[in-house]
Design a protein around this motif. Structure first.
Motif, mmCIF file in Angstrom:
data_model
loop_
_atom_site.group_PDB
_atom_site.id
_atom_site.type_symbol
_atom_site.label_atom_id
_atom_site.label_comp_id
_atom_site.label_asym_id
_atom_site.label_seq_id
_atom_site.Cartn_x
_atom_site.Cartn_y
_atom_site.Cartn_z
ATOM 1 N N LYS A 139 89.079 -86.134 11.331
ATOM 2 C CA LYS A 139 88.850 -84.693 11.211
ATOM 3 C C LYS A 139 90.103 -83.864 11.470
ATOM 4 O O LYS A 139 90.289 -82.797 10.897
ATOM 5 C CB LYS A 139 87.759 -84.254 12.202
ATOM 6 C CG LYS A 139 86.406 -84.919 11.981
ATOM 7 C CD LYS A 139 85.829 -84.585 10.621
ATOM 8 C CE LYS A 139 85.440 -83.128 10.503
ATOM 9 N NZ LYS A 139 84.821 -82.841 9.188
ATOM 10 N N GLU A 140 90.977 -84.362 12.347
ATOM 11 C CA GLU A 140 92.134 -83.552 12.719
ATOM 12 C C GLU A 140 93.221 -84.443 13.303
ATOM 13 O O GLU A 140 92.931 -85.398 14.031
ATOM 14 C CB GLU A 140 91.714 -82.494 13.757
ATOM 15 C CG GLU A 140 92.796 -81.505 14.139
ATOM 16 C CD GLU A 140 92.296 -80.487 15.148
ATOM 17 O OE1 GLU A 140 93.073 -79.581 15.512
ATOM 18 O OE2 GLU A 140 91.134 -80.598 15.590
ATOM 19 N N VAL A 141 94.481 -84.144 12.964
ATOM 20 C CA VAL A 141 95.624 -84.840 13.533
ATOM 21 C C VAL A 141 96.530 -83.791 14.172
ATOM 22 O O VAL A 141 97.078 -82.930 13.476
ATOM 23 C CB VAL A 141 96.406 -85.634 12.470
ATOM 24 C CG1 VAL A 141 97.599 -86.345 13.117
ATOM 25 C CG2 VAL A 141 95.505 -86.649 11.788
ATOM 26 N N THR A 142 96.670 -83.835 15.502
ATOM 27 C CA THR A 142 97.520 -82.883 16.220
ATOM 28 C C THR A 142 98.788 -83.596 16.690
ATOM 29 O O THR A 142 99.022 -84.764 16.359
ATOM 30 C CB THR A 142 96.773 -82.286 17.414
ATOM 31 O OG1 THR A 142 96.518 -83.324 18.389
ATOM 32 C CG2 THR A 142 95.440 -81.689 16.980
ATOM 33 N N MET A 143 99.594 -82.904 17.487
ATOM 34 C CA MET A 143 100.841 -83.487 17.950
ATOM 35 C C MET A 143 100.613 -84.719 18.815
ATOM 36 O O MET A 143 101.382 -85.684 18.762
ATOM 37 C CB MET A 143 101.646 -82.451 18.741
ATOM 38 C CG MET A 143 102.316 -81.398 17.905
ATOM 39 S SD MET A 143 103.277 -80.260 18.915
ATOM 40 C CE MET A 143 104.495 -81.362 19.630
ATOM 41 N N PHE A 144 99.557 -84.691 19.623
ATOM 42 C CA PHE A 144 99.353 -85.755 20.602
ATOM 43 C C PHE A 144 98.099 -86.589 20.358
ATOM 44 O O PHE A 144 98.024 -87.716 20.830
ATOM 45 C CB PHE A 144 99.276 -85.150 22.009
ATOM 46 C CG PHE A 144 100.512 -84.388 22.403
ATOM 47 C CD1 PHE A 144 101.659 -85.052 22.794
ATOM 48 C CD2 PHE A 144 100.543 -82.992 22.359
ATOM 49 C CE1 PHE A 144 102.806 -84.361 23.156
ATOM 50 C CE2 PHE A 144 101.675 -82.295 22.714
ATOM 51 C CZ PHE A 144 102.813 -82.972 23.112
ATOM 52 N N TYR A 145 97.109 -86.039 19.651
ATOM 53 C CA TYR A 145 95.835 -86.728 19.503
ATOM 54 C C TYR A 145 95.331 -86.654 18.057
ATOM 55 O O TYR A 145 95.678 -85.739 17.313
ATOM 56 C CB TYR A 145 94.769 -86.130 20.434
ATOM 57 C CG TYR A 145 95.111 -86.248 21.902
ATOM 58 C CD1 TYR A 145 94.847 -87.413 22.603
ATOM 59 C CD2 TYR A 145 95.704 -85.183 22.585
ATOM 60 C CE1 TYR A 145 95.161 -87.528 23.950
ATOM 61 C CE2 TYR A 145 96.036 -85.298 23.933
ATOM 62 C CZ TYR A 145 95.759 -86.472 24.603
ATOM 63 O OH TYR A 145 96.079 -86.582 25.931
ATOM 64 N N THR A 146 94.480 -87.629 17.703
ATOM 65 C CA THR A 146 93.765 -87.618 16.432
ATOM 66 C C THR A 146 92.276 -87.582 16.729
ATOM 67 O O THR A 146 91.793 -88.334 17.582
ATOM 68 C CB THR A 146 94.100 -88.870 15.588
ATOM 69 O OG1 THR A 146 95.496 -88.859 15.266
ATOM 70 C CG2 THR A 146 93.297 -88.889 14.301
ATOM 71 N N VAL A 147 91.558 -86.714 16.037
ATOM 72 C CA VAL A 147 90.128 -86.508 16.288
ATOM 73 C C VAL A 147 89.319 -87.203 15.205
ATOM 74 O O VAL A 147 89.567 -87.014 14.010
ATOM 75 C CB VAL A 147 89.783 -85.005 16.329
ATOM 76 C CG1 VAL A 147 88.296 -84.812 16.575
ATOM 77 C CG2 VAL A 147 90.595 -84.312 17.426
ATOM 78 N N PHE A 148 88.347 -88.019 15.645
ATOM 79 C CA PHE A 148 87.439 -88.727 14.739
ATOM 80 C C PHE A 148 86.020 -88.195 14.932
ATOM 81 O O PHE A 148 85.634 -87.835 16.045
ATOM 82 C CB PHE A 148 87.431 -90.232 15.031
ATOM 83 C CG PHE A 148 88.717 -90.933 14.699
ATOM 84 C CD1 PHE A 148 88.899 -91.522 13.462
ATOM 85 C CD2 PHE A 148 89.744 -91.013 15.623
ATOM 86 C CE1 PHE A 148 90.071 -92.179 13.155
ATOM 87 C CE2 PHE A 148 90.926 -91.658 15.323
ATOM 88 C CZ PHE A 148 91.094 -92.244 14.088
ATOM 89 N N LEU A 149 85.255 -88.185 13.849
ATOM 90 C CA LEU A 149 83.829 -87.848 13.903
ATOM 91 C C LEU A 149 83.065 -89.082 13.449
ATOM 92 O O LEU A 149 83.203 -89.525 12.311
ATOM 93 C CB LEU A 149 83.517 -86.656 13.000
ATOM 94 C CG LEU A 149 82.125 -86.023 13.165
ATOM 95 C CD1 LEU A 149 81.984 -85.405 14.554
ATOM 96 C CD2 LEU A 149 81.887 -84.964 12.117
ATOM 97 N N THR A 150 82.245 -89.651 14.351
ATOM 98 C CA THR A 150 81.521 -90.874 14.038
ATOM 99 C C THR A 150 80.323 -90.575 13.145
ATOM 100 O O THR A 150 79.936 -89.414 12.956
ATOM 101 C CB THR A 150 81.040 -91.557 15.322
ATOM 102 O OG1 THR A 150 80.106 -90.707 15.995
ATOM 103 C CG2 THR A 150 82.218 -91.829 16.255
ATOM 104 N N LEU A 151 79.714 -91.642 12.619
ATOM 105 C CA LEU A 151 78.569 -91.476 11.724
ATOM 106 C C LEU A 151 77.375 -90.867 12.435
ATOM 107 O O LEU A 151 76.524 -90.230 11.794
ATOM 108 C CB LEU A 151 78.189 -92.825 11.109
ATOM 109 C CG LEU A 151 79.235 -93.441 10.164
ATOM 110 C CD1 LEU A 151 78.760 -94.784 9.651
ATOM 111 C CD2 LEU A 151 79.545 -92.503 9.003
ATOM 112 N N ASP A 152 77.271 -91.073 13.758
ATOM 113 C CA ASP A 152 76.174 -90.458 14.513
ATOM 114 C C ASP A 152 76.598 -89.131 15.142
ATOM 115 O O ASP A 152 76.011 -88.674 16.116
ATOM 116 C CB ASP A 152 75.636 -91.417 15.577
ATOM 117 C CG ASP A 152 76.722 -91.891 16.534
ATOM 118 O OD1 ASP A 152 77.909 -91.600 16.268
ATOM 119 O OD2 ASP A 152 76.393 -92.539 17.542
ATOM 120 N N ASN A 153 77.674 -88.530 14.568
ATOM 121 C CA ASN A 153 78.111 -87.170 14.902
ATOM 122 C C ASN A 153 78.666 -87.041 16.315
ATOM 123 O O ASN A 153 78.477 -86.031 16.978
ATOM 124 C CB ASN A 153 76.973 -86.166 14.709
ATOM 125 C CG ASN A 153 77.494 -84.782 14.318
ATOM 126 O OD1 ASN A 153 78.505 -84.681 13.625
ATOM 127 N ND2 ASN A 153 76.819 -83.736 14.747
#
Length: 270
Positions: A139-153
């Protein structure tokens, strides 16, 4: 004499407060204006037509980088307005260099990981990825972290350093995917008949591609069962529909054609 000394002390306090209060007020005004300007710059950048042509992960990373950089400049400006000598701040940081270095070690590793993600781009925004023990849509790639959204939200945040040190499986990168399934039946059934039935079910599915050709063959078994491997190619977006449709249709075809399930071995306990 006492009253005179008190008056001098009060006057000194008022003078100090007036001087410091002016700096604090000015710093507060600069902070508010600075926040508004940063917001404006980020909005202008996000709406830029050239910027919008970039990959989604590049956009989110760049916005995060610019935002942090502008806030650093704003904080340095406010420190200067308050009259705090930068040399003193540098001296304090230098004296605590080891502690600061250890504290920032993980952050610097994540920053380096984020930069490497932007250079090599192992995945894009919106891809379904499995990496670092996490599976989900990026969902998002920032300077320090990457955000994932799982299939169960569920929203999962993974450090970029961990991603660069892990195997990354991108399920969305290729146009086509192969559905692999295994079905079992009783050993008494005819392998050729079962194989023909499986091919009929596969070819009846409109989402299964004719090229590469689908596959259904006897691939193994036990004393009680035969195992058939089914492989069918489809478009990436149709993968799960084909997977579940074939599973259901083959099960229904087995029942309609009287194909028996494998015998269950009963082991007696003495």
């Amino acid at each position: 004499m006492g009253n005179y000394s008190m008056d001098i002390a009060v006057a000194s306090i008022y003078t100090f407060l007036a001087s410091a209060g002016g700096k604090i007020l000015f710093a507060l005004i600069v902070f508010i204006i600075g926040k508004l300007l940063i917001k404006m710059v980020l909005n202008m950048l996000s709406k830029n037509k050239f910027f919008n042509k970039a990959d989604g992960a590049v956009k989110t990373f760049t916005l995060s980088f610019v935002k942090i950089g502008l806030y650093v400049i704003l904080v340095i400006s406010i420190i200067g307005i308050l009259g705090v000598p930068m040399a003193s701040i540098v001296a304090v940081l230098a004296s605590a260099g080891v502690a600061v270095g250890l504290a920032l070690q993980g952050a610097l590793s994540n920053l380096a990981g984020g930069i490497m993600l932007m250079i090599f781009r192992p995945f894009r925004l919106g891809d379904y990825v499995e990496a670092a023990g996490v599976s989900g849509v990026v969902k998002e790639v920032t300077m320090f972290y990457t955000v994932f959204l799982t299939l169960d939200n569920r929203r999962i945040t993974v450090p970029n350093g961990s991603l660069m040190n892990a195997n990354i499986v991108d399920y969305s990168s290729e146009e086509l995917r192969r559905v692999d399934l295994t079905f079992s039946c009783a050993k008494s059934e005819s392998p050729a008949a079962v194989q023909d039935m499986l091919m009929q079910v596969i070819k009846a599915n409109p989402s299964v591609l004719s090229s590469p050709e689908p596959f259904a063959r006897l691939s193994g078994g036990t004393n009680e069962a035969m195992e058939f491997t089914v492989r069918a190619w489809c478009k990436n977006a149709d993968y799960w529909d084909v997977y579940f449709d074939l599973t259901q249709k083959v099960t229904e075809a087995f029942a309609a054609n009287g194909i028996k399930a494998p015998a269950v071995r009963i082991v007696s306990e003495n």
